[in-house]
Scaffold this motif. Sequence first.
Motif, PDB file in Angstrom:
ATOM      1  N   VAL A  40       0.838  -1.202   0.000  1.00 31.84           N
ATOM      2  CA  VAL A  40       0.000   0.000   0.000  1.00 31.84           C
ATOM      3  C   VAL A  40       0.874   1.254   0.000  1.00 31.84           C
ATOM      4  O   VAL A  40       1.815   1.370   0.794  1.00 31.84           O
ATOM      5  N   VAL A  41       0.570   2.189  -0.878  1.00 34.07           N
ATOM      6  CA  VAL A  41       1.298   3.455  -0.943  1.00 34.07           C
ATOM      7  C   VAL A  41       0.546   4.508  -0.133  1.00 34.07           C
ATOM      8  O   VAL A  41      -0.604   4.801  -0.416  1.00 34.07           O
ATOM      9  N   THR A  42       1.205   5.056   0.871  1.00 29.31           N
ATOM     10  CA  THR A  42       0.613   6.096   1.700  1.00 29.31           C
ATOM     11  C   THR A  42       1.197   7.450   1.328  1.00 29.31           C
ATOM     12  O   THR A  42       2.173   7.538   0.570  1.00 29.31           O
ATOM     13  N   TRP A  43       0.614   8.507   1.875  1.00 30.33           N
ATOM     14  CA  TRP A  43       1.083   9.850   1.543  1.00 30.33           C
ATOM     15  C   TRP A  43       2.531  10.058   1.970  1.00 30.33           C
ATOM     16  O   TRP A  43       3.312  10.717   1.270  1.00 30.33           O
ATOM     17  N   TRP A  44       2.916   9.469   3.119  1.00 27.72           N
ATOM     18  CA  TRP A  44       4.270   9.698   3.590  1.00 27.72           C
ATOM     19  C   TRP A  44       5.293   8.886   2.787  1.00 27.72           C
ATOM     20  O   TRP A  44       6.442   9.302   2.668  1.00 27.72           O
ATOM     21  N   LYS A  45       4.881   7.767   2.234  1.00 29.14           N
ATOM     22  CA  LYS A  45       5.785   7.033   1.354  1.00 29.14           C
ATOM     23  C   LYS A  45       6.027   7.830   0.075  1.00 29.14           C
ATOM     24  O   LYS A  45       7.159   7.899  -0.417  1.00 29.14           O
ATOM     25  N   MET A  46       4.965   8.436  -0.458  1.00 29.14           N
ATOM     26  CA  MET A  46       5.108   9.252  -1.655  1.00 29.14           C
ATOM     27  C   MET A  46       5.977  10.473  -1.384  1.00 29.14           C
ATOM     28  O   MET A  46       6.819  10.842  -2.203  1.00 29.14           O
ATOM     29  N   LEU A  47       5.776  11.103  -0.230  1.00 26.73           N
ATOM     30  CA  LEU A  47       6.575  12.274   0.137  1.00 26.73           C
ATOM     31  C   LEU A  47       8.049  11.899   0.243  1.00 26.73           C
ATOM     32  O   LEU A  47       8.928  12.633  -0.234  1.00 26.73           O
ATOM     33  N   ALA A  48       8.321  10.745   0.859  1.00 29.17           N
ATOM     34  CA  ALA A  48       9.702  10.297   1.000  1.00 29.17           C
ATOM     35  C   ALA A  48      10.349  10.061  -0.362  1.00 29.17           C
ATOM     36  O   ALA A  48      11.493  10.459  -0.601  1.00 29.17           O
ATOM     37  N   MET A  49       9.621   9.427  -1.274  1.00 30.38           N
ATOM     38  CA  MET A  49      10.177   9.174  -2.604  1.00 30.38           C
ATOM     39  C   MET A  49      10.415  10.463  -3.371  1.00 30.38           C
ATOM     40  O   MET A  49      11.415  10.607  -4.072  1.00 30.38           O
ATOM     41  N   ILE A  50       9.498  11.432  -3.242  1.00 29.06           N
ATOM     42  CA  ILE A  50       9.672  12.721  -3.930  1.00 29.06           C
ATOM     43  C   ILE A  50      10.922  13.431  -3.425  1.00 29.06           C
ATOM     44  O   ILE A  50      11.716  13.973  -4.209  1.00 29.06           O
ATOM     45  N   LEU A  51      11.119  13.424  -2.114  1.00 26.47           N
ATOM     46  CA  LEU A  51      12.296  14.070  -1.542  1.00 26.47           C
ATOM     47  C   LEU A  51      13.580  13.378  -1.994  1.00 26.47           C
ATOM     48  O   LEU A  51      14.569  14.031  -2.344  1.00 26.47           O
ATOM     49  N   ILE A  52      13.561  12.062  -2.015  1.00 30.83           N
ATOM     50  CA  ILE A  52      14.752  11.313  -2.412  1.00 30.83           C
ATOM     51  C   ILE A  52      15.092  11.552  -3.881  1.00 30.83           C
ATOM     52  O   ILE A  52      16.250  11.768  -4.241  1.00 30.83           O
ATOM     53  N   LEU A  53      14.067  11.517  -4.745  1.00 33.25           N
ATOM     54  CA  LEU A  53      14.305  11.757  -6.162  1.00 33.25           C
ATOM     55  C   LEU A  53      14.789  13.189  -6.393  1.00 33.25           C
ATOM     56  O   LEU A  53      15.664  13.437  -7.227  1.00 33.25           O
ATOM     57  N   SER A  54      14.247  14.131  -5.629  1.00 34.17           N
ATOM     58  CA  SER A  54      14.697  15.522  -5.731  1.00 34.17           C
ATOM     59  C   SER A  54      16.165  15.640  -5.323  1.00 34.17           C
ATOM     60  O   SER A  54      16.935  16.388  -5.924  1.00 34.17           O
ATOM     61  N   GLY A  55      16.536  14.900  -4.291  1.00 33.66           N
ATOM     62  CA  GLY A  55      17.924  14.906  -3.859  1.00 33.66           C
ATOM     63  C   GLY A  55      18.851  14.398  -4.944  1.00 33.66           C
ATOM     64  O   GLY A  55      19.952  14.925  -5.138  1.00 33.66           O
ATOM     65  N   LEU A  56      18.404  13.372  -5.695  1.00 34.65           N
ATOM     66  CA  LEU A  56      19.203  12.846  -6.796  1.00 34.65           C
ATOM     67  C   LEU A  56      19.420  13.902  -7.875  1.00 34.65           C
ATOM     68  O   LEU A  56      20.528  14.084  -8.369  1.00 34.65           O
ATOM     69  N   VAL A  57      18.347  14.611  -8.226  1.00 33.22           N
ATOM     70  CA  VAL A  57      18.441  15.641  -9.267  1.00 33.22           C
ATOM     71  C   VAL A  57      19.385  16.749  -8.831  1.00 33.22           C
ATOM     72  O   VAL A  57      20.269  17.174  -9.585  1.00 33.22           O
ATOM     73  N   ILE A  58      19.221  17.224  -7.601  1.00 35.60           N
ATOM     74  CA  ILE A  58      20.054  18.307  -7.091  1.00 35.60           C
ATOM     75  C   ILE A  58      21.521  17.885  -7.032  1.00 35.60           C
ATOM     76  O   ILE A  58      22.425  18.636  -7.412  1.00 35.60           O
ATOM     77  N   ALA A  59      21.764  16.657  -6.565  1.00 37.69           N
ATOM     78  CA  ALA A  59      23.135  16.176  -6.401  1.00 37.69           C
ATOM     79  C   ALA A  59      23.868  16.041  -7.727  1.00 37.69           C
ATOM     80  O   ALA A  59      25.100  16.050  -7.764  1.00 37.69           O
ATOM     81  N   ASN A  60      23.123  15.937  -8.838  1.00 35.57           N
ATOM     82  CA  ASN A  60      23.769  15.747 -10.136  1.00 35.57           C
ATOM     83  C   ASN A  60      23.785  17.005 -10.987  1.00 35.57           C
ATOM     84  O   ASN A  60      24.112  16.938 -12.171  1.00 35.57           O
ATOM     85  N   ILE A  61      23.415  18.163 -10.402  1.00 37.72           N
ATOM     86  CA  ILE A  61      23.570  19.429 -11.104  1.00 37.72           C
ATOM     87  C   ILE A  61      25.052  19.735 -11.226  1.00 37.72           C
ATOM     88  O   ILE A  61      25.788  19.698 -10.244  1.00 37.72           O
ATOM     89  N   LYS A  62      25.498  19.989 -12.431  1.00 41.19           N
ATOM     90  CA  LYS A  62      26.926  20.167 -12.669  1.00 41.19           C
ATOM     91  C   LYS A  62      27.412  21.514 -12.153  1.00 41.19           C
ATOM     92  O   LYS A  62      26.868  22.560 -12.472  1.00 41.19           O
ATOM     93  N   MET A  63      28.420  21.436 -11.323  1.00 41.97           N
ATOM     94  CA  MET A  63      29.096  22.638 -10.840  1.00 41.97           C
ATOM     95  C   MET A  63      30.591  22.342 -10.819  1.00 41.97           C
ATOM     96  O   MET A  63      31.015  21.194 -10.671  1.00 41.97           O
ATOM     97  N   LYS A  64      31.392  23.371 -10.984  1.00 44.40           N
ATOM     98  CA  LYS A  64      32.834  23.183 -10.979  1.00 44.40           C
ATOM     99  C   LYS A  64      33.302  22.792  -9.585  1.00 44.40           C
ATOM    100  O   LYS A  64      33.006  23.469  -8.605  1.00 44.40           O
ATOM    101  N   LEU A  65      34.008  21.663  -9.490  1.00 42.68           N
ATOM    102  CA  LEU A  65      34.497  21.200  -8.200  1.00 42.68           C
ATOM    103  C   LEU A  65      35.808  21.880  -7.856  1.00 42.68           C
ATOM    104  O   LEU A  65      36.577  22.299  -8.725  1.00 42.68           O
TER     105      LEU A  65
END
Length: 314
Positions: free
Chosen positions: A282-307
């Motif tokens: 069963v998918v609950t609201w908090w499971k969906m929220l957790a997945m959205i946050l995690i996927l957002s973290g992936l996108v942010i972490a892969n934004i290219k910036m000069k190291l």
Amino acid sequence: MTPIYTALAVLVTFIWGVNFTFIAWGLESFPPLMLTALRFFFTAVPLVFFLKPPKFNRTLLIYAIGTFVMQYAFVFTAMHLGASAGLTALLLQIQIFITVLLAYFILGEAVSRMQIIGMLVGVLGLSVIALNLGGDMPLAGFVCILIAAIGWSFGNIASKQASTQATQQRSDGAIISSNTGRNKASALSALALVVWGGLIACVILTLSSLIFETEAWQLATFTEASLKSWLSLGFIVYVSTLIGFGLWAHLLSQNTASKVMPFALLVPVFGMTTSVLLTGEVVTWWKMLAMILILSGLVIANIKMKLGRKRQPI
């Protein structure tokens, strides 16, 4: 990362996400330590007779114990205790953040500001799950998954070191004049690492199962196991372990851990989706929220910036 490495990283995370459902099906017939031991027995045999072993040292031992023994013995145990496939896949991803931190302190790999922000957003997603323990994720299962994540993190660092060392040894022994040759050497060393690491894990896990699951070691356990459980074991061995970990070790040997590890945040997304479709989780609201946050973290972490300059190892 190049497009081909990016595609391979996504493929591996898809395989590992689906794998959690197959683990749940395998546990219907086998206890957790026995299932883990069987996994690595078939991972090692018969390939162990055809692949040259990597240099046996502390790095290989840490890889085998961390990635295979600790991670999967405790993940399988957590699911045996009642943790759902989707939530297990989600919570296990705390290993991403531990790995990047270990790579920073041990290997001296640089971490960008956006990667740090992405990791923090991902941690928020994992915190949502931690605040909703019970039911699909009992406390004992939560603790087991934390231990598994720590083991996998140390295994990731050892995997990168061992794969790099093995590739350098192959290169020193023969002149490799093309990228194809170097990639082939890296792929072979990565596969050998998984197979021989699996052999070490099999010995440790079999002894552990004989001690803690003595009653399960009887002929009836194997003859009465369902076809679904046997087929699930086949997927776990040949697709998730040999293909998945072989490719992952190759990716870590060719790229920095801070670039590869964020892709593992896709594992819980694939894992949760598969669990919902195939096991009725069963998918609950908090499971969906957790997945959205995690996927957002992936996108942010892969934004290219000069190291900045690479940190010196300590």
